[in-house]
Design a protein around this motif. Structure first.
Motif, PDB file in Angstrom:
ATOM      1  N   SER A  82     -14.870   6.943 -38.674  1.00  0.00           N
ATOM      2  CA  SER A  82     -14.924   4.978 -38.053  1.00  0.00           C
ATOM      3  C   SER A  82     -12.917   4.948 -38.295  1.00  0.00           C
ATOM      4  O   SER A  82     -12.378   5.419 -39.546  1.00  0.00           O
ATOM      5  CB  SER A  82     -15.360   4.544 -38.405  1.00  0.00           C
ATOM      6  N   GLN A  83     -11.974   4.603 -37.915  1.00  0.00           N
ATOM      7  CA  GLN A  83     -11.249   4.078 -38.196  1.00  0.00           C
ATOM      8  C   GLN A  83     -10.677   2.575 -37.532  1.00  0.00           C
ATOM      9  O   GLN A  83     -10.932   2.754 -35.814  1.00  0.00           O
ATOM     10  CB  GLN A  83     -10.314   4.805 -37.054  1.00  0.00           C
ATOM     11  N   ASP A  84     -10.228   1.326 -38.011  1.00  0.00           N
ATOM     12  CA  ASP A  84     -10.004   0.614 -37.601  1.00  0.00           C
ATOM     13  C   ASP A  84     -10.909  -0.183 -36.529  1.00  0.00           C
ATOM     14  O   ASP A  84     -10.892  -0.526 -35.394  1.00  0.00           O
ATOM     15  CB  ASP A  84      -8.840   0.393 -36.521  1.00  0.00           C
ATOM     16  N   GLY A  85     -12.432   0.669 -36.857  1.00  0.00           N
ATOM     17  CA  GLY A  85     -13.859  -0.063 -35.950  1.00  0.00           C
ATOM     18  C   GLY A  85     -13.803   0.658 -35.253  1.00  0.00           C
ATOM     19  O   GLY A  85     -14.870   0.637 -34.560  1.00  0.00           O
ATOM     20  N   VAL A 111     -14.440  -8.754 -39.337  1.00  0.00           N
ATOM     21  CA  VAL A 111     -14.087  -7.603 -39.770  1.00  0.00           C
ATOM     22  C   VAL A 111     -14.573  -6.958 -40.784  1.00  0.00           C
ATOM     23  O   VAL A 111     -14.560  -7.369 -42.419  1.00  0.00           O
ATOM     24  CB  VAL A 111     -12.558  -8.199 -39.895  1.00  0.00           C
ATOM     25  N   LEU A 112     -15.411  -5.965 -40.190  1.00  0.00           N
ATOM     26  CA  LEU A 112     -15.605  -4.996 -41.572  1.00  0.00           C
ATOM     27  C   LEU A 112     -14.817  -4.258 -41.877  1.00  0.00           C
ATOM     28  O   LEU A 112     -14.153  -3.153 -40.787  1.00  0.00           O
ATOM     29  CB  LEU A 112     -17.294  -4.303 -41.263  1.00  0.00           C
ATOM     30  N   ASP A 113     -15.027  -3.396 -43.456  1.00  0.00           N
ATOM     31  CA  ASP A 113     -14.333  -2.402 -42.745  1.00  0.00           C
ATOM     32  C   ASP A 113     -14.994  -0.861 -42.993  1.00  0.00           C
ATOM     33  O   ASP A 113     -15.957  -1.277 -42.532  1.00  0.00           O
ATOM     34  CB  ASP A 113     -14.200  -1.752 -44.545  1.00  0.00           C
ATOM     35  N   ASP A 114     -14.238   0.491 -42.317  1.00  0.00           N
ATOM     36  CA  ASP A 114     -14.478   1.675 -42.033  1.00  0.00           C
ATOM     37  C   ASP A 114     -15.453   2.237 -43.126  1.00  0.00           C
ATOM     38  O   ASP A 114     -16.623   2.891 -41.897  1.00  0.00           O
ATOM     39  CB  ASP A 114     -13.647   2.357 -41.615  1.00  0.00           C
ATOM     40  N   GLU A 115     -16.112   2.192 -44.100  1.00  0.00           N
ATOM     41  CA  GLU A 115     -17.172   2.502 -44.816  1.00  0.00           C
ATOM     42  C   GLU A 115     -18.137   1.389 -44.196  1.00  0.00           C
ATOM     43  O   GLU A 115     -19.401   2.419 -44.411  1.00  0.00           O
ATOM     44  CB  GLU A 115     -16.241   2.422 -46.049  1.00  0.00           C
ATOM     45  N   SER A 116     -17.713   0.646 -43.544  1.00  0.00           N
ATOM     46  CA  SER A 116     -19.363   0.089 -43.461  1.00  0.00           C
ATOM     47  C   SER A 116     -19.705   0.201 -42.196  1.00  0.00           C
ATOM     48  O   SER A 116     -20.750   0.419 -41.944  1.00  0.00           O
ATOM     49  CB  SER A 116     -19.086  -1.987 -43.790  1.00  0.00           C
TER      50      SER A 116
END
Length: 102
Positions: A56-59, A27-32
């Motif tokens: 990007s929002q929630d992947g 699980v990566l954050d949206d910024e990444s």
């Protein structure tokens, strides 16, 4: 014979454990995810003239803007989908110099 039986039990136990040994999704954050998608799109020579925006929002990634051709749009969607952590891609890219259809 006991070796074969032990081996069979081991294989069966591993098979029944299913996802216990499977790698868990990262699980990566949206910024990444945003940065990774932007980087992969910038690195594609075919998309050098494209003006693609990324959200990007929630992947889940939404691509917007414009590209020179339908082929370039397909390339952008394929590349964005391949980025680690992306759970889905929505395509809102339009072909440059072509009016948007309602």
């Amino acid at each position: 014979m006991t070796f074969k039986r032990s081996l069979a039990v081991l294989v069966l136990a591993a098979g029944l454990s299913g996802g216990a040994l499977a790698p868990k999704p990262v699980v990566l954050d949206d910024e990444s995810i945003f940065a990774a998608v932007e980087e992969v799109l910038r690195g594609a020579r075919a998309l050098a003239a494209a003006r693609i925006t990324v959200r990007s929002q929630d992947g889940f990634v939404t691509l917007g803007g414009s590209a020179d051709s339908v082929k370039d749009i397909a390339t952008a969607v394929r590349l964005a989908s391949s980025v680690r952590g992306v759970t889905g891609v929505s395509n809102e890219i339009r072909v440059a110099d072509r009016p948007w259809r309602a």
